[in-house]
Scaffold this motif. Sequence first.
Motif, mmCIF file in Angstrom:
data_model
loop_
_atom_site.group_PDB
_atom_site.id
_atom_site.type_symbol
_atom_site.label_atom_id
_atom_site.label_comp_id
_atom_site.label_asym_id
_atom_site.label_seq_id
_atom_site.Cartn_x
_atom_site.Cartn_y
_atom_site.Cartn_z
ATOM 1 N N ASN B 357 41.851 -17.284 -26.953
ATOM 2 C CA ASN B 357 41.509 -18.559 -26.361
ATOM 3 C C ASN B 357 40.620 -18.373 -25.135
ATOM 4 O O ASN B 357 39.585 -19.015 -24.979
ATOM 5 N N LYS B 358 41.055 -17.437 -24.273
ATOM 6 C CA LYS B 358 40.283 -17.160 -23.061
ATOM 7 C C LYS B 358 38.894 -16.675 -23.428
ATOM 8 O O LYS B 358 37.894 -17.090 -22.855
ATOM 9 N N HIS B 359 38.905 -15.780 -24.420
ATOM 10 C CA HIS B 359 37.655 -15.178 -24.850
ATOM 11 C C HIS B 359 36.681 -16.263 -25.294
ATOM 12 O O HIS B 359 35.541 -16.336 -24.847
ATOM 13 N N PHE B 360 37.205 -17.190 -26.166
ATOM 14 C CA PHE B 360 36.317 -18.218 -26.696
ATOM 15 C C PHE B 360 35.891 -19.187 -25.610
ATOM 16 O O PHE B 360 34.774 -19.679 -25.610
ATOM 17 N N GLN B 361 36.824 -19.449 -24.670
ATOM 18 C CA GLN B 361 36.457 -20.364 -23.585
ATOM 19 C C GLN B 361 35.339 -19.788 -22.740
ATOM 20 O O GLN B 361 34.430 -20.485 -22.320
ATOM 21 N N GLN B 362 35.435 -18.460 -22.528
ATOM 22 C CA GLN B 362 34.355 -17.826 -21.770
ATOM 23 C C GLN B 362 33.043 -17.918 -22.532
ATOM 24 O O GLN B 362 31.992 -18.166 -21.960
ATOM 25 N N ARG B 363 33.199 -17.733 -23.840
ATOM 26 C CA ARG B 363 31.981 -17.792 -24.660
ATOM 27 C C ARG B 363 31.344 -19.180 -24.577
ATOM 28 O O ARG B 363 30.144 -19.318 -24.380
ATOM 29 N N THR B 364 32.203 -20.217 -24.713
ATOM 30 C CA THR B 364 31.630 -21.554 -24.672
ATOM 31 C C THR B 364 31.095 -21.869 -23.281
ATOM 32 O O THR B 364 30.137 -22.618 -23.136
ATOM 33 N N ALA B 365 31.743 -21.282 -22.262
ATOM 34 C CA ALA B 365 31.256 -21.512 -20.906
ATOM 35 C C ALA B 365 29.867 -20.925 -20.713
ATOM 36 O O ALA B 365 29.059 -21.454 -19.960
ATOM 37 N N LEU B 366 29.631 -19.817 -21.400
ATOM 38 C CA LEU B 366 28.298 -19.225 -21.301
ATOM 39 C C LEU B 366 27.322 -20.150 -22.014
ATOM 40 O O LEU B 366 26.235 -20.348 -21.793
#
Lengths: 501, 366
Positions: B357-366
């Motif tokens: 979840n964190k990983h994907f959130q970071q990805r979407t944040a980028l």
Amino acid sequence: MIEPSDNLLLNQSETISSNLAEIIPHINNLFSDTSDLVIRKLTIKQTGEKAILVYLDGLSDKTAINRDVMRPLQFEAGSGEPGDELIMTVSQIVPVTSWAQIEIALLQGSSVLFVSGRSEAYVLDTQGWPQRAIEDPQLETSLKGAHQGFLETGGQNIAMIRRYIPNRELKMKRVIVGRRGQTVVTILYLADVTDPNLVSTLELRIQKLDVDVILNTGELSELIEDHPFSLFPQFVTTERPDTAASQIMQGRCVVIVDRSPSVLVAPVTFMSFFQNIDDYSTRWSIATFLRLLRIFAFFVATFLPAFYIAVVSYHFEIIPMKLLLTLGESRGQVPFPPFVEAIFMEITLEMLREAGVRLPAPVGQTVGIVGGIVIGQAIVQAGLISNVMVIVVAFTAICSFILPNYDMVAAVRLIRFILMILASLFGFVGLVVGLMTMIAHLISLKSLGMPYGSPLAPVRFVDWKDTFIRVPLWLMKKRPTSTKPIQEMRQGNNRLKEDDL
Amino acid sequence: MTSNTGKSITSMQYIFIISGIQVSVSILSLPRDLADAAGTDGWIAIPIGYILSVAAGFIIVKVMQNAPEDTIFDLLSRLMGAWAGKCFALLLGVYFLSFMYDSLNRAILITKDWLLPNTQPYLLMILLLVPTYIVAKHGPQILGRYSEFVFFLSIWIPFIYLFTLENAHGLHLLPLFKEGVLPVLSAVPAMLYPSLGMVTTFILYPHLKNKEKAPINLLISNSLTMLIYLYITIICFVYFSPDEITLYNEPIVSILKSIEFRFIERIEVPFIAFYLFIFSLAWIPSAYIAAFCISWISGKKDVALPLQIFCIVITVSSFFFLPTFNQNDRLGLWIGWLGISIEYVFPLCLLVYIILNKHFQQRTAL
């Protein structure tokens, strides 16, 4: 609906008149049917004014009135100008204007001087009520401690504590409790040691009280304790100034109730009921031994009769054969089950104890003889109660006498009965569940918001120095953490070095 | 004083709560269960189970570090929506309620068996629920103090067991891996039920005083549990003969029959009574946590009401029916499987989910 003693507050704001002719009827009206009220008319030589002096006979010090008030007023020459300052040799003169203040002052033993033409009256400090001399404490005797016990006068009790702690950090909070009784309650604490939260909690609880009167420290403690339904006492009451001073030094608050010869210590822990002032004046080894003895005695006094009942009625298989034979022989003739036997003996003992407390000393001896010889011996010979039961009950009684605090002994007596019932119903299981419940209750108790079970639950190893053992004084460098003191250290390094010896 | 600071649990209390839940009732039959599966090699399964439970414990703490001030339910609601939090609260509530019932049931069965064969079980139930209610209604702080106190109170027990060593035969343990490694591995599941309880961290974590020490504390408590298990199991193995041990239901109690002092015979009688203290370490925390779960679902803070309901329902039900030893065993087995999924599998999945979840959130944040 009229609130209790509301009439006391009716004339709260009414001010006094400057006309003596109006004052005397007013006083007579306020204190109707008060035969000990004295109204003395006089003329002041210093100013030439007319005046009256009012006081309650018996509550005031007559010598002081004659010598320090009447005499200077009537014989000292002054300026002769009305309205001048009056020369009196009493220690405190407080000018007041409202009737409410005058009433309180009179009832507390001050005398009040009304001067014609002046709109204020003078409250003169001439208090002097019947007092007894300082005596040895009755309940908490000590071998090596001081032989002064508290008295019924709050001011003197404060003085006795101050003699031990002559320090300006010893602060006081004064609260007046009781609409009718107007009892002065004083909280004493060390401002730079005691947790201020404790003082404010305590003060708040006392301020909130709305009662008629507080006659005794016990009443106060029942009104402000954390868990009124608990069997355990949550405050220590002591009649020893040295104990009180030592508790203050440990970061606790001491509450002095005027007119009561014992003071209240808060917050306390369960283990404080096993401490005694003599512990600190005897050598640490013997003090430790006595501490352990008391804890052992606590368990015996609480559990022994119940344990005996459980073993004899349920678990006799755990008794070794030889002992079992002896027991069987002793119990063989007894027609009752062990529980009935035990309850009967315990209740007899409680009655003897209560009779011994209430009876005057000369008659009291008879109780001992009746109890010891008639009941003790005859009941066994008659085969109603077994020898072993008598031994069990006697041993229990001795153990409960070892405990230094009366309130704790009272709790133990009640718990003993509960456990006896449990043991007679469920044997060891009842005993263990009883102990479990007791522990559960003890660790959830609070005294003034502080954990009652400390330092056992929560475990605070630092405080164990003064719990089961009493380590040498030079090792106790810190105050107990159970009171959360602001200043933790209480002494420096007092251990003599090799070279100093 | 705010209510939060007043309700904190010290490291030591946390260690003892966890160890208490783990050891309590399950220690009674552990040596027998291990011997059933792997003979006298069974003790080797203990360290293996230990490693597993330490790993599971670390995962649980790791999950909780994502929500240091909240319970697991708040975390789940935040991650997946309110329904997930409520579902898990219900599941955990049921799990701990059955855990509590199971251990109470076991304690009563043993008490009846050894001490009070003629007493009605519901009376014993009422008796045991009184201290339970007193402790549990006061919440985690008092719970911690209770566990701690009982541990110190029972510290003498292991020493009594040393007396049995007079008749011990160390040879029973040798050779290692008599039957190979497989029987030992097959004994590991028997170790899982006795290791359950770490999941209390989900609820207790926000109350911990030193949160950064939580992994260390879990390690200590699991080690403590393992040492106790090893100690008791090895003593039972060297005392009983390898064939005999599976005949006893509670070898840990039966072994005491050999001890005899001058002043007391049949030492197992007071022992069983005293063991109630240790048993209570299982059902008292479970009672609190089950009540907490239920009150969390209903959105209230007070655990007293659910506790009262539990107590009344359990008492009334025991008036009509109380599982026998065999039924209790089956219940234990069922709880064991539920526990494995809640304590081992679920935290792992949750952790993976959080990381992804964190990983994907970071990805979407980028």
